[in-house]
Scaffold this motif. Sequence first.
Motif, short mmCIF file in Angstrom:
data_model
loop_
_atom_site.label_atom_id
_atom_site.label_comp_id
_atom_site.label_asym_id
_atom_site.label_seq_id
_atom_site.Cartn_x
_atom_site.Cartn_y
_atom_site.Cartn_z
N ALA A 28 0.84 -1.20 0.00
CA ALA A 28 0.00 0.00 0.00
C ALA A 28 0.88 1.25 0.00
CB ALA A 28 -0.91 0.00 1.22
N ASP A 29 0.29 2.36 -0.42
CA ASP A 29 0.98 3.64 -0.42
C ASP A 29 1.44 3.96 1.01
OD1 ASP A 29 1.92 6.09 -0.98
OD2 ASP A 29 -0.04 7.05 -1.14
N GLY A 30 2.72 4.24 1.18
CA GLY A 30 3.23 4.63 2.49
C GLY A 30 3.59 3.47 3.39
N GLU A 31 3.42 2.26 2.91
CA GLU A 31 3.68 1.11 3.77
C GLU A 31 5.17 0.76 3.78
OE1 GLU A 31 1.57 -3.21 4.56
OE2 GLU A 31 1.51 -2.33 2.57
N PHE A 32 5.59 0.17 4.87
CA PHE A 32 6.99 -0.29 5.01
C PHE A 32 6.96 -1.81 5.00
CE2 PHE A 32 11.13 1.33 7.06
CZ PHE A 32 11.86 0.29 6.52
N VAL A 33 7.44 -2.38 3.89
CA VAL A 33 7.39 -3.84 3.76
C VAL A 33 8.81 -4.39 3.75
CG1 VAL A 33 6.84 -5.73 2.19
CG2 VAL A 33 5.17 -3.96 2.63
N ILE A 34 9.01 -5.45 4.49
CA ILE A 34 10.32 -6.09 4.58
C ILE A 34 10.28 -7.38 3.79
CG2 ILE A 34 12.03 -7.02 6.15
CD1 ILE A 34 11.55 -4.29 7.01
N LEU A 35 11.32 -7.62 3.00
CA LEU A 35 11.50 -8.94 2.39
C LEU A 35 12.61 -9.63 3.16
CD1 LEU A 35 11.56 -7.94 -1.40
CD2 LEU A 35 9.60 -8.63 -0.03
N VAL A 36 12.30 -10.77 3.74
CA VAL A 36 13.29 -11.42 4.58
C VAL A 36 13.35 -12.90 4.23
CG1 VAL A 36 11.73 -11.99 6.50
CG2 VAL A 36 14.13 -11.48 6.97
N MET A 199 11.63 -7.46 12.11
CA MET A 199 10.57 -7.33 13.11
C MET A 199 10.35 -5.88 13.52
SD MET A 199 9.52 -10.45 13.66
CE MET A 199 8.93 -10.86 15.27
N THR A 200 11.45 -5.12 13.66
CA THR A 200 11.31 -3.77 14.19
C THR A 200 10.86 -2.77 13.15
OG1 THR A 200 13.64 -3.41 13.84
CG2 THR A 200 12.98 -4.05 16.03
N LEU A 201 11.28 -2.93 11.90
CA LEU A 201 11.03 -1.90 10.91
C LEU A 201 9.71 -2.06 10.18
CD1 LEU A 201 14.54 -1.56 9.27
CD2 LEU A 201 13.37 0.17 10.61
N GLY A 202 9.32 -3.30 9.94
CA GLY A 202 8.28 -3.52 8.95
C GLY A 202 6.87 -3.35 9.46
N ASP A 203 6.05 -2.73 8.61
CA ASP A 203 4.61 -2.80 8.84
C ASP A 203 4.18 -4.23 8.56
OD1 ASP A 203 4.41 -0.10 9.36
OD2 ASP A 203 4.23 0.38 7.25
N ARG A 204 4.67 -4.73 7.46
CA ARG A 204 4.45 -6.13 7.16
C ARG A 204 5.77 -6.75 6.73
NH1 ARG A 204 0.32 -7.38 2.93
NH2 ARG A 204 1.05 -5.44 2.01
N VAL A 205 5.89 -8.03 6.96
CA VAL A 205 7.12 -8.74 6.63
C VAL A 205 6.76 -9.89 5.70
CG1 VAL A 205 9.04 -10.08 7.55
CG2 VAL A 205 8.14 -8.15 8.86
N GLY A 211 12.77 -18.71 -3.26
CA GLY A 211 12.02 -18.05 -4.32
C GLY A 211 10.52 -18.06 -4.12
N ILE A 212 10.06 -18.71 -3.06
CA ILE A 212 8.62 -18.79 -2.85
C ILE A 212 8.23 -17.99 -1.62
CG2 ILE A 212 6.70 -20.37 -2.35
CD1 ILE A 212 8.36 -22.49 -3.90
N LEU A 213 7.20 -17.18 -1.79
CA LEU A 213 6.70 -16.40 -0.66
C LEU A 213 5.99 -17.34 0.31
CD1 LEU A 213 6.18 -13.55 0.52
CD2 LEU A 213 4.01 -13.60 -0.68
N GLN A 214 6.45 -17.35 1.56
CA GLN A 214 5.84 -18.24 2.53
C GLN A 214 4.65 -17.58 3.21
OE1 GLN A 214 7.33 -21.49 3.13
NE2 GLN A 214 8.26 -20.86 1.23
N GLN A 215 4.88 -16.36 3.66
CA GLN A 215 3.82 -15.66 4.39
C GLN A 215 4.15 -14.18 4.39
OE1 GLN A 215 3.39 -16.89 8.49
NE2 GLN A 215 1.39 -15.93 8.68
N ILE A 216 3.12 -13.35 4.25
CA ILE A 216 3.33 -11.91 4.42
C ILE A 216 2.30 -11.42 5.41
CG2 ILE A 216 2.10 -11.46 2.25
CD1 ILE A 216 3.75 -8.80 2.20
N ALA A 217 2.80 -10.84 6.48
CA ALA A 217 1.91 -10.43 7.56
C ALA A 217 2.66 -9.49 8.47
CB ALA A 217 1.43 -11.65 8.34
N SER A 218 1.95 -8.94 9.44
CA SER A 218 2.61 -8.09 10.42
C SER A 218 3.57 -8.96 11.23
CB SER A 218 1.59 -7.46 11.34
OG SER A 218 1.05 -8.44 12.20
N PRO A 219 4.65 -8.36 11.77
CA PRO A 219 5.60 -9.17 12.54
C PRO A 219 4.89 -9.97 13.63
CG PRO A 219 6.48 -6.99 12.20
CD PRO A 219 5.09 -6.97 11.65
N ARG A 220 3.88 -9.38 14.26
CA ARG A 220 3.25 -10.10 15.35
C ARG A 220 2.46 -11.30 14.85
NH1 ARG A 220 -0.08 -7.01 19.89
NH2 ARG A 220 1.55 -5.52 19.44
N GLU A 221 1.84 -11.14 13.68
CA GLU A 221 1.12 -12.30 13.15
C GLU A 221 2.11 -13.41 12.79
OE1 GLU A 221 -1.53 -11.60 9.85
OE2 GLU A 221 -1.80 -13.75 9.56
#
Lengths: 452, 276
Positions: A28-36, A199-205, A211-221
């Motif tokens: 989303a616009d303005g979101e901070f997403v981490i790829l880990v 965990m500290t930076l991302g709105d979602r991680v 090469g496969i996305l496992q899960q994208i969610a908030s650090p707490r989820e």
Amino acid sequence: MAAIEMKHIIKKYGDGFPAVNDVSIDIADGEFVILVGPSGCGKSTLLRMIVGLEDITDGDMIINGQRVNEKAPRDRNLSMVFQNYALYPHLTVYENIAFPLRLSKTPDADIDKRVREASTLLELDDHLERKPANLSGGQRQRVAMGRAIVRQADAFLFDEPLSNLDAKLRGQMRTEISRLQRRLGITTVYVTHDQTEAMTLGDRVAVMKKGILQQIASPRELYEQPVNLFVAGFIGSPPMNFLPAEVRGDGKLQTPLGPIALTTDLQRQAVQGHDVLLMGVRPEAFEDAKLVDPDKRDKGDVFNAQVDVTEWLGNEQYAYIPFEASAEIRDQLRDLSRELDSDQLRTQLIIAIDSTSRIRAGRTADIWVDTRRMHLFDPKTGVNLTRDEQAGARLTAEVEEERREEMEEARNMPLGEAPDVQGSSSGDGSVGARDGAGSRSSGTQEAGSRRV
Amino acid sequence: MNTSRKGQVGWIIGAILIMFYALLPVAWILSLSFKAGDDINNQKFWPTNWSFENYDIVFSSDLFTTALRNSVGISLIATFISVVLAMLAAYAVARLEFPGKSLILGVALAITVFPIIAIATPLFNLWRTIGLYDTWLGLIIPYLSFSLPLSIYVLSAFFREIPWEMEQAAQVDGATAWQAFRKVIVPLAAPGVFTAAILTFFAIWNDFIFGITLTSSEAARPVPAALAFFSGASQFAQPTAPIAAASVVVTIPVIILVLAFQQKIVAGLTNGAVKG
């Protein structure tokens, strides 16, 4: 300002190996997403596809509603901070920061104003006339960030920007980046292999593996409701404990620690049709049985075990309890730890107990485990059978609101004044990895909603 | 301590011997150029009377001054074109994957080992037919073909040293491929560019074979070839001393060039580009 949508992105190299395989993420616009993810999981490749340095084999990359697959990097209006900073050694700090503006033929007065703004923001005012070769690692990093923010880019992309810094500086720059992102409110994609940063930076991680996305969610989820064994093992430090558990007829699980009762409906559903499961329990779900409130004690189970080693760290204490597992389970756990880039040599339980506990190495002790917080995984597929989708979505949705509020606050903040990033950690205290993620600051609280 | 001092002394003696060996002919030519008239037969190393007579002869002769003009013009133009072309080619060789890349490098290497004299005669005939004989262009073209391979090799080594990220950063910052090349890669490869330029200039400046076979008049004849046609103050005197003076004059630009560019050829320009 831009939203970035990735739809079924695939990257195949010449030999047909898919470095990134069918990844779909909406940012989303303005979101901070981490790829880990561990090394080689395709996170950097994905980032480079966003910015246009890597061709996209298949799928759609959409920025601001426009498909950009075929656009050159310069037409995408994104700015990027490289792992090794990639400063131009023949130019001064000033000219390095001004470089994107010079290319866009901005008038000199305007350039000067914006470069000085950026340098003030990043505390580089004293170094403007120096060459990058004469700067320290942290200063170079800030110059690289200056070059990224000086232009009104639609999004920031960071490729492991802190991995070349020492631990102390890394912590400082981490809060710096988070503050900057909130202040500017610009969509940010950040690649890292460091889960504390994630965990500290991302709105979602977004957690990736091979090469496969496992899960994208908030650090707490991610922490509380991981989708599978990999995410559960990757997020959290010390990592989640995995134990083999045989399903017994009487609503209990037979584990190397003794019988453990199933407490929640989800757990009782999960065991249906399975003989053997992998049980996953976070270290902090354990406690010295003597120190547990009697009414709380009934909500979990108590077992007796021989403690191998204890580590007292002042604010907390870890105890290591070795256990026996069948060869098959051992192999599986070893494969998992290899995938996670760690090399766990023995099968042992790491538990976090209160620092006042008198449990000592070499003795047996009664350990209480909060069975409500126990996850059960299918040993073959690794799927989390006890994942509570709704609870997870709730966790992520909750913090999406917080993010909005914070950005509002940060934008109203006058320049040069930092929001309170060292604020108290919210939540029930059981959140976050213990090596720093636990004291997550309110300024960097996870937010965003599940969109995948 | 003792051994290292001994070693140092050994190095110094060795260096002096080599410098003596290398500079003796230069000193000899220098001293010859100052011997006026019959003084060259004085059986001594130094002239009995230091005189600038030979330099007067050299500069008053049209043969030499037009040749000097030809040499300077041809060398500068050929060097410039060669370095620009080599820069583009070397960049492609260093950065891009394209079919026939190894073939190009192989052919480039083959050209450098090709004996120049072998194509002098065919070129002579060809140039006469198509009208390039005895022109500047007629010399520039073969000079380019022989200097390009070396320049490409030198420059592609320099380009390879420059991290990819530099260009990618420039592209993300909004540069076209050409801007990234011109504003980031070329300045960073400047030491390499100067090295290539100097080597090319020397090779062309000193060339004799093409100079003598592909020219017939003052229209294009460069200095090394012109020296062969040199006559002294009179038709009957051996022009040894004037030739020595001409040689000294021809050597001076080379020395100036080396001294001027030496400061530019500073390695380590890429320090600080990436984390050091």
